[in-house]
Motif scaffolding. Sequence first.
Motif, mmCIF file in Angstrom:
data_model
loop_
_atom_site.group_PDB
_atom_site.id
_atom_site.type_symbol
_atom_site.label_atom_id
_atom_site.label_comp_id
_atom_site.label_asym_id
_atom_site.label_seq_id
_atom_site.Cartn_x
_atom_site.Cartn_y
_atom_site.Cartn_z
ATOM 1 N N THR A 21 9.502 -3.531 -5.413
ATOM 2 C CA THR A 21 9.784 -2.207 -4.860
ATOM 3 C C THR A 21 10.102 -1.204 -5.958
ATOM 4 O OG1 THR A 21 10.730 -3.369 -2.948
ATOM 5 C CG2 THR A 21 11.101 -1.010 -3.079
ATOM 6 N N PHE A 22 10.727 -1.677 -7.020
ATOM 7 C CA PHE A 22 11.044 -0.793 -8.143
ATOM 8 C C PHE A 22 9.780 -0.168 -8.719
ATOM 9 C CE2 PHE A 22 11.606 -0.159 -12.722
ATOM 10 C CZ PHE A 22 12.700 0.693 -12.741
ATOM 11 N N PHE A 23 8.721 -0.942 -8.863
ATOM 12 C CA PHE A 23 7.473 -0.426 -9.425
ATOM 13 C C PHE A 23 6.764 0.504 -8.454
ATOM 14 C CE2 PHE A 23 8.341 -4.477 -11.521
ATOM 15 C CZ PHE A 23 8.321 -4.073 -12.846
ATOM 16 N N VAL A 24 6.952 0.283 -7.159
ATOM 17 C CA VAL A 24 6.413 1.225 -6.175
ATOM 18 C C VAL A 24 7.093 2.580 -6.317
ATOM 19 C CG1 VAL A 24 6.157 1.703 -3.705
ATOM 20 C CG2 VAL A 24 5.795 -0.605 -4.565
ATOM 21 N N TRP A 51 5.767 -5.433 -1.004
ATOM 22 C CA TRP A 51 6.143 -4.560 -2.104
ATOM 23 C C TRP A 51 7.228 -3.566 -1.727
ATOM 24 C CZ3 TRP A 51 4.263 -5.739 -6.799
ATOM 25 C CH2 TRP A 51 3.115 -6.527 -6.862
ATOM 26 N N LEU A 52 7.508 -3.427 -0.442
ATOM 27 C CA LEU A 52 8.529 -2.484 0.008
ATOM 28 C C LEU A 52 9.896 -3.135 0.183
ATOM 29 C CD1 LEU A 52 6.455 -0.454 2.629
ATOM 30 C CD2 LEU A 52 6.814 0.016 0.199
ATOM 31 N N LEU A 82 2.035 6.773 3.704
ATOM 32 C CA LEU A 82 0.865 6.307 2.962
ATOM 33 C C LEU A 82 1.191 5.050 2.163
ATOM 34 C CD1 LEU A 82 -2.041 6.706 1.941
ATOM 35 C CD2 LEU A 82 -1.118 8.244 0.187
ATOM 36 N N TRP A 83 2.360 5.018 1.530
ATOM 37 C CA TRP A 83 2.751 3.842 0.752
ATOM 38 C C TRP A 83 2.950 2.629 1.649
ATOM 39 C CZ3 TRP A 83 0.462 6.144 -2.346
ATOM 40 C CH2 TRP A 83 0.897 6.924 -3.407
ATOM 41 N N GLY A 126 -0.682 -4.716 3.868
ATOM 42 C CA GLY A 126 -1.339 -3.485 3.473
ATOM 43 C C GLY A 126 -2.584 -3.701 2.635
ATOM 44 N N LEU A 127 -3.157 -2.579 2.218
ATOM 45 C CA LEU A 127 -4.425 -2.614 1.500
ATOM 46 C C LEU A 127 -4.296 -3.278 0.136
ATOM 47 C CD1 LEU A 127 -5.686 1.018 2.295
ATOM 48 C CD2 LEU A 127 -6.323 -1.121 3.433
ATOM 49 N N PHE A 128 -3.173 -3.074 -0.538
ATOM 50 C CA PHE A 128 -3.016 -3.641 -1.864
ATOM 51 C C PHE A 128 -2.990 -5.171 -1.814
ATOM 52 C CE2 PHE A 128 -0.461 -4.541 -5.780
ATOM 53 C CZ PHE A 128 -1.384 -4.038 -6.682
ATOM 54 N N ASN A 129 -2.320 -5.705 -0.813
ATOM 55 C CA ASN A 129 -2.290 -7.158 -0.667
ATOM 56 C C ASN A 129 -3.642 -7.712 -0.233
ATOM 57 O OD1 ASN A 129 0.337 -7.912 -1.450
ATOM 58 N ND2 ASN A 129 1.171 -7.226 0.501
ATOM 59 N N VAL A 130 -4.430 -6.911 0.461
ATOM 60 C CA VAL A 130 -5.779 -7.338 0.800
ATOM 61 C C VAL A 130 -6.607 -7.521 -0.469
ATOM 62 C CG1 VAL A 130 -7.929 -6.660 1.946
ATOM 63 C CG2 VAL A 130 -5.732 -6.301 3.092
ATOM 64 N N LEU A 131 -6.444 -6.588 -1.418
ATOM 65 C CA LEU A 131 -7.150 -6.721 -2.696
ATOM 66 C C LEU A 131 -6.645 -7.920 -3.484
ATOM 67 C CD1 LEU A 131 -7.276 -2.963 -3.807
ATOM 68 C CD2 LEU A 131 -9.110 -4.316 -2.780
ATOM 69 N N LEU A 132 -5.322 -8.149 -3.448
ATOM 70 C CA LEU A 132 -4.784 -9.320 -4.146
ATOM 71 C C LEU A 132 -5.283 -10.614 -3.512
ATOM 72 C CD1 LEU A 132 -1.063 -8.257 -4.791
ATOM 73 C CD2 LEU A 132 -2.974 -8.234 -6.390
ATOM 74 N N GLY A 133 -5.403 -10.611 -2.179
ATOM 75 C CA GLY A 133 -5.909 -11.804 -1.501
ATOM 76 C C GLY A 133 -7.347 -12.103 -1.869
#
Length: 299
Positions: free
Chosen positions: A164-167, A158-159, A133-134, A142-149
């Motif tokens: 990655t630490f915050f993930v 982020w992986l 899922l992550w 991924g979806l998070f970068n789509v929102l950032l874009g």
Amino acid sequence: MKLWKRRGTGNDRGSGLPPETDGAAPWLFLLPSLLAVLVLVLLPFADAVRRSFFSAMSGQFVGMKNYLSVLQNGAFRLAAANTAKFAAVCIPVLLLFSLFLALLVNAFQEKRGIFKTSFLVPMAIPVASIVLLWQVVFHENGLFNVLLGAWGLEPVNWLDSSGTFFVLVFTYLWKNTGYDMVLWLSGLTAISPALYESAEIDGAGGLQRFFRITLPNLKPTLFTVTVLSLLNSFKVFREAYLIGGSYPNKSIYMLQHLFNNWFVDLDVDKMCAGAVLMALVVFLLILVLQRVWGREGMG
């Protein structure tokens, strides 16, 4: 009739056993667990302590050489620093956030069971499914970068970056918040409602009741939650390993990665010395917490 009367006396409390055997009954029930801890935990740890003073290849006694080698190892210092940083960031946030949720859930008495079940769901999800899922959410595409874009920001992997630490922090909080919330709720339910009623009659406000009644009565629960959160912080290796493998981004290179790599390389002497050092640090932390809470309780 005499036998029936003897069993009904207060000496043996109707147990049917001689008074001298009543004290041994709890130990008989604890005996299987104590034997399991002795065989599976204490004896292997004692053997690790013994091996930490010997060379794995020659079997010769080397004293503190293995410990000095571990402390001078750059990978060990990096892993120890990341592990300490992870615990220092995660545990305070987890304690405060889970307590906040416990107070909210405690306010809804009728729907408490639904909330508790919902927040405990992450603990039932397999680790491999969480990592998958992550990867869908935090991958470079991924979806998070789509929102950032959508906000005009550059995508980040982020992986495999400093993020990655915050993930990993988010994973730990997401998985353990419900468990800690249930522990807080058990402490909240143990507080007598009469204390709040008396304080309200005396004109105490919500904040006064929280700081004068709730927090002081939650000190035993706070110690338990803190210790369990500390121990659970060492269990994120599975998530970190599945995200980055044996050699992930250096921001999430933990002690568990180091021990796993030493095990693969058969560096038994370093692994045993590092395990003893880690166990000693954790024991000292728990001892310090216990002394601090004990002094506060006496005060």
